[in-house]
Design a protein around this motif. Structure first.
Motif, PDB file in Angstrom:
ATOM      1  N   PHE A  70       2.354   1.233  -2.933  1.00  0.00           N
ATOM      2  CA  PHE A  70       2.391   0.538  -1.649  1.00  0.00           C
ATOM      3  C   PHE A  70       3.804   0.566  -1.074  1.00  0.00           C
ATOM      4  CE2 PHE A  70       3.347  -3.317   0.787  1.00  0.00           C
ATOM      5  CZ  PHE A  70       2.510  -3.098   1.867  1.00  0.00           C
ATOM      6  N   ASN A  71       4.788   0.317  -1.944  1.00  0.00           N
ATOM      7  CA  ASN A  71       6.171   0.322  -1.453  1.00  0.00           C
ATOM      8  C   ASN A  71       6.561   1.683  -0.898  1.00  0.00           C
ATOM      9  OD1 ASN A  71       7.007  -2.393  -1.915  1.00  0.00           O
ATOM     10  ND2 ASN A  71       6.819  -1.949  -4.094  1.00  0.00           N
ATOM     11  N   ARG A  72       6.075   2.712  -1.561  1.00  0.00           N
ATOM     12  CA  ARG A  72       6.342   4.062  -1.075  1.00  0.00           C
ATOM     13  C   ARG A  72       5.699   4.257   0.298  1.00  0.00           C
ATOM     14  NH1 ARG A  72       3.889   8.670  -4.633  1.00  0.00           N
ATOM     15  NH2 ARG A  72       2.226   8.335  -3.148  1.00  0.00           N
ATOM     16  N   ALA A  73       4.460   3.753   0.422  1.00  0.00           N
ATOM     17  CA  ALA A  73       3.753   3.883   1.703  1.00  0.00           C
ATOM     18  C   ALA A  73       4.496   3.122   2.802  1.00  0.00           C
ATOM     19  CB  ALA A  73       2.323   3.376   1.574  1.00  0.00           C
ATOM     20  N   VAL A  87       7.735   2.366   2.923  1.00  0.00           N
ATOM     21  CA  VAL A  87       8.976   3.075   3.268  1.00  0.00           C
ATOM     22  C   VAL A  87       8.664   4.305   4.129  1.00  0.00           C
ATOM     23  CG1 VAL A  87      10.892   4.407   2.312  1.00  0.00           C
ATOM     24  CG2 VAL A  87      10.253   2.235   1.268  1.00  0.00           C
ATOM     25  N   ASN A  88       7.657   5.068   3.715  1.00  0.00           N
ATOM     26  CA  ASN A  88       7.278   6.251   4.499  1.00  0.00           C
ATOM     27  C   ASN A  88       6.882   5.873   5.921  1.00  0.00           C
ATOM     28  OD1 ASN A  88       7.658   8.160   2.529  1.00  0.00           O
ATOM     29  ND2 ASN A  88       5.573   8.012   1.751  1.00  0.00           N
ATOM     30  N   THR A  89       6.105   4.786   6.030  1.00  0.00           N
ATOM     31  CA  THR A  89       5.658   4.346   7.357  1.00  0.00           C
ATOM     32  C   THR A  89       6.865   4.075   8.234  1.00  0.00           C
ATOM     33  OG1 THR A  89       3.762   3.311   6.318  1.00  0.00           O
ATOM     34  CG2 THR A  89       4.244   2.667   8.575  1.00  0.00           C
ATOM     35  N   ILE A  90       7.828   3.326   7.678  1.00  0.00           N
ATOM     36  CA  ILE A  90       8.992   2.940   8.494  1.00  0.00           C
ATOM     37  C   ILE A  90       9.817   4.172   8.856  1.00  0.00           C
ATOM     38  CG2 ILE A  90      11.147   1.623   8.469  1.00  0.00           C
ATOM     39  CD1 ILE A  90       9.620  -0.480   6.793  1.00  0.00           C
ATOM     40  N   TYR A 136       2.008  14.212  -0.301  1.00  0.00           N
ATOM     41  CA  TYR A 136       1.616  12.794  -0.308  1.00  0.00           C
ATOM     42  C   TYR A 136       2.838  11.900  -0.481  1.00  0.00           C
ATOM     43  CZ  TYR A 136      -3.437  13.604  -0.619  1.00  0.00           C
ATOM     44  OH  TYR A 136      -4.726  13.942  -0.369  1.00  0.00           O
ATOM     45  N   GLU A 137       3.741  12.332  -1.358  1.00  0.00           N
ATOM     46  CA  GLU A 137       4.880  11.497  -1.712  1.00  0.00           C
ATOM     47  C   GLU A 137       5.716  11.097  -0.500  1.00  0.00           C
ATOM     48  OE1 GLU A 137       6.965  13.117  -5.115  1.00  0.00           O
ATOM     49  OE2 GLU A 137       8.725  11.970  -4.485  1.00  0.00           O
ATOM     50  N   VAL A 138       5.859  12.007   0.470  1.00  0.00           N
ATOM     51  CA  VAL A 138       6.719  11.697   1.614  1.00  0.00           C
ATOM     52  C   VAL A 138       5.926  11.291   2.850  1.00  0.00           C
ATOM     53  CG1 VAL A 138       8.632  13.156   0.897  1.00  0.00           C
ATOM     54  CG2 VAL A 138       6.810  14.132   2.306  1.00  0.00           C
ATOM     55  N   SER A 139       4.608  11.337   2.768  1.00  0.00           N
ATOM     56  CA  SER A 139       3.861  11.077   3.999  1.00  0.00           C
ATOM     57  C   SER A 139       2.703  10.106   3.826  1.00  0.00           C
ATOM     58  CB  SER A 139       3.343  12.388   4.583  1.00  0.00           C
ATOM     59  OG  SER A 139       2.508  13.006   3.638  1.00  0.00           O
ATOM     60  N   GLU A 140       2.555   9.527   2.653  1.00  0.00           N
ATOM     61  CA  GLU A 140       1.519   8.502   2.499  1.00  0.00           C
ATOM     62  C   GLU A 140       1.968   7.276   3.282  1.00  0.00           C
ATOM     63  OE1 GLU A 140      -1.771   8.049   1.571  1.00  0.00           O
ATOM     64  OE2 GLU A 140      -1.402   8.306  -0.569  1.00  0.00           O
ATOM     65  N   ILE A 141       1.188   6.874   4.305  1.00  0.00           N
ATOM     66  CA  ILE A 141       1.578   5.696   5.082  1.00  0.00           C
ATOM     67  C   ILE A 141       0.605   4.560   4.781  1.00  0.00           C
ATOM     68  CG2 ILE A 141       2.722   6.943   6.939  1.00  0.00           C
ATOM     69  CD1 ILE A 141       0.076   6.579   8.535  1.00  0.00           C
ATOM     70  N   ILE A 142       0.889   3.372   5.328  1.00  0.00           N
ATOM     71  CA  ILE A 142       0.062   2.213   4.992  1.00  0.00           C
ATOM     72  C   ILE A 142      -1.400   2.469   5.318  1.00  0.00           C
ATOM     73  CG2 ILE A 142      -0.384  -0.221   5.502  1.00  0.00           C
ATOM     74  CD1 ILE A 142       2.582  -0.613   5.871  1.00  0.00           C
TER      75      ILE A 142
END
Lengths: 329, 301
Positions: free
Chosen positions: A94-97, A99-102, A274-280
């Motif tokens: 979730f945290n990754r998502a 950060v990616n979203t922002i 996925y790692e850099v583009s998974e968003i919320i």
């Protein structure tokens, strides 16, 4: 309607005069409403729609505070307070998502928000009407095409085996390996931001060009007399006149800071990135719809909605501080 | 006006240079937006082995319509195409009826509770329950796997409703009031007085809603499992994914392509073209009304 009316009257007789007055007002209003009942009947489907499809899901948010069990239903699932949120914020995915979203959203605002403004200013400089029309019409086309189709087009254009890049490179004698920019962690976010600008730039120019054409020509004449060149006219007249429009659009854009583009990313991304583009949004989809973790997914969605609301109110307040008349609400 | 001015006064060299640069940049942008669509269409009518070389396509290479004849044998693309059209037409009609029926009462001053309901609706623009509660609601209502799941949950857009209400409010209220005094019922007033005066806003919203329906993708993925009830966008997506990154597409599609000597890429391009060409054909008309519509919304809203 009559029954409830009578009930209220009989209940009111026993109470004080203030309540009696209130009931008289309600009675009068009900009488007016009854005479005009078709008007209210007309509004009924729309009101029911908003209550059912917008407010019932808002109540459904309580799933985020319950240990939701799809077989027990919402009401029978026990309350657990903020436990699910605690769990959510401890999930690395979730945290990754988040950060990616922002990051993606900021990229889109910083580069994507000024793009239609600059484009409008440039289109405005074109004297030849036909050319102007041609440019306007062309840049608007992608706005009407779905992301599914655009993603399909992009896969072909950027294909390392048969794409445009490969063909052009081999034309210049380059025969080495071509990076797959759609499947590369270091380039994929740029692909998202640039393709978003490419698709939506034209749409943005409609409003700005209309606002520019509404500017009083005398302002330009006055500026010229004051010795302003092209650049200063652009800054002090055109952009100054566009300010209210820009502020409102910026508020709306910042309010959607956690909307990084569900449709776009859902259709463009792939396991390699996925790692850099998974968003919320895509995370909520995976966790909720695919894995049936409804509580966690709802919590993630609720977090997004709340941040969105806060951002709108905040930017609105700030813009009102700067200029009383600006702002959305 | 500007044109005559620039003819009278001799334009300075710096302005001319600036203009050349701007014209060039804009031309480049127009090329960059149009070329990808051209590329796809040219690719789809080129022979596969020639297309695989890549590069820019200004003209088809060894033109052939083989991909389209293969596509025409595909029943699912017709089914999903038909579903998309039904969804768009039925959905847009329901959108307009629902939106007008709430926008009109909210535009009338004598409507009791007008401000309250306006706020109730406005709030939905700022805050929402999100994907999962909405999904569960649709599921509870038993709408999953039916066309209604794509139409009902979005039957009114609050934003479009406000555009329409604001337009209604710009009509002189005396018209509505006098009709009301003469004994015309509200539905009658809406249909025979308000609507004829509001054609532009109906056209604009029909476009907004229609395009959203046609391009909509996520809700179809969420609510529809049955491929025979699916819409074109999702089917296109599954076709595009046939080879992309090893994801599995429709087995039947791969079987159809195998043995024809045609690359899957060409097939995909044909499918994409089949969905894009109709839009490009109506595009000049589309964009004219769309631009008008956006302006109605932004000036009055």
């Amino acid at each position: 309607m009559t029954v409830s009316n009578n009930l209220q009257v009989s209940g009111g007789n026993k109470s004080g005069t203030r309540i009696n007055k209130l009931i008289a007002v309600i009675k009068k209003k009900l009488r007016i409403m009854r005479r005009d009942y078709l008007l209210y009947l007309l509004a009924l489907p729309g009101i029911c729609y908003f209550l059912l499809f917008k407010y019932v899901p808002m109540y459904g948010i309580t799933i985020a505070f319950r240990d939701y069990n799809i077989f027990k239903g919402l009401a029978a699932s026990p309350f657990v307070g903020f436990k699910i949120f605690e769990k959510l914020f401890n999930l690395p995915a979730f945290n990754r998502a988040l950060v990616n979203t922002i990051i993606i959203s900021f990229g889109k605002i910083i580069f994507g928000f000024p793009a239609p403004i600059i484009l409008s200013l440039m289109i405005n400089e074109v004297v030849n009407t036909k050319y102007k029309k041609f440019v306007q019409t062309s840049v608007l086309l992608p706005s009407f095409i779905s992301w599914v189709v655009i993603a399909g087009i992009m896969y072909v254009l950027f294909s390392p085996n048969s794409g445009v890049i490969k063909g052009v490179a081999s034309f210049f004698g380059y025969t080495g390996r071509i990076t797959d920019i759609m499947g590369n962690k270091s380039s994929f976010r740029y692909v998202i931001v640039i393709s978003d600008i490419w698709k939506n730039m034209g749409m943005g120019t409609i409003v700005y060009l209309a606002a520019i054409s509404g500017i009083d020509q005398q302002l330009y004449e006055a500026a010229i007399i004051d010795g302003a060149g092209k650049w200063r006219q652009m800054w002090h007249v055109t952009l100054a006149s566009l300010r209210p429009t820009i502020v409102i659009l910026l508020i709306m854009r910042v309010g959607g800071i956690l909307n990084a583009g569900f449709d776009q990313i859902f259709t463009l991304y792939n396991p390699l990135v996925y790692e850099v583009s998974e968003i919320i949004d895509t995370y909520v989809y995976k966790i909720g719809i695919l894995q049936h973790n409804f509580s966690i997914a709802t919590a993630a969605g609720l977090f997004k909605s709340v941040i969105g609301l806060v951002m709108v109110l905040l930017t609105n307040a700030i813009s009102k501080k700067i200029d009383e008349n600006s702002g959305l609400i | 006006m500007k044109k005559t001015a620039s003819k009278k006064i001799k334009t300075p060299v710096s302005t001319v240079i600036g203009r050349v640069i701007i014209y060039f940049i804009l031309g480049l942008l127009a090329f960059l937006t149009l070329y990808p669509f051209w590329h796809v269409i040219m690719y789809s009518i080129s022979a596969s082995e020639a297309a695989m070389e890549g590069g820019l396509f200004f003209f088809p290479r060894k033109p052939t319509l083989a991909a389209y004849s293969l596509l025409a044998r595909n029943k699912l693309i017709f089914t999903t195409y038909k579903n998309s059209i039904i969804r768009t037409v039925v959905g847009t009609c329901i959108n307009l009826i629902m939106t007008a029926s709430i926008a009109y009462p909210l535009s009338v001053k004598r409507f009791i509770g007008r401000n309250f309901w306006t706020m109730v609706i406005f709030f939905t623009m700022l805050f929402s329950g999100g994907m999962i509660p909405t999904y569960l609601l649709v599921k509870e209502l038993g709408l999953l796997n039916s066309m209604w799941a794509l139409i009902l949950p979005g039957s009114i857009s609050a934003y479009n409703m406000f555009i329409m209400r604001n337009f209604f409010q710009s009509i002189p209220p005396s018209l509505e009031e006098s009709a009301n005094i003469d004994g015309a019922t509200p539905p009658r007033i809406l249909v025979s007085i308000i609507m004829p005066l509001s054609k532009p806003v109906f056209a604009a919203l029909a476009l907004f809603y229609g395009i959203a329906h046609w391009n909509s993708y996520i809700d179809c993925v969420l609510y529809i499992d049955d491929l025979s009830k699916q819409v074109l966008q999702v089917y296109l997506r599954s076709m595009i994914n046939v080879t992309a990154f090893g994801q599995v597409g429709e087995a039947a599609d791969r079987a159809a392509i195998a043995g024809t000597g045609m690359s899957e890429e060409t097939m995909k391009m044909a499918a994409i073209s089949a969905s894009v060409i109709p839009i490009i054909i109506i595009y000049p008309w589309l964009q004219k009304y769309y631009v008008k519509g956006v302006l109605i919304g932004s000036i009055k809203g």
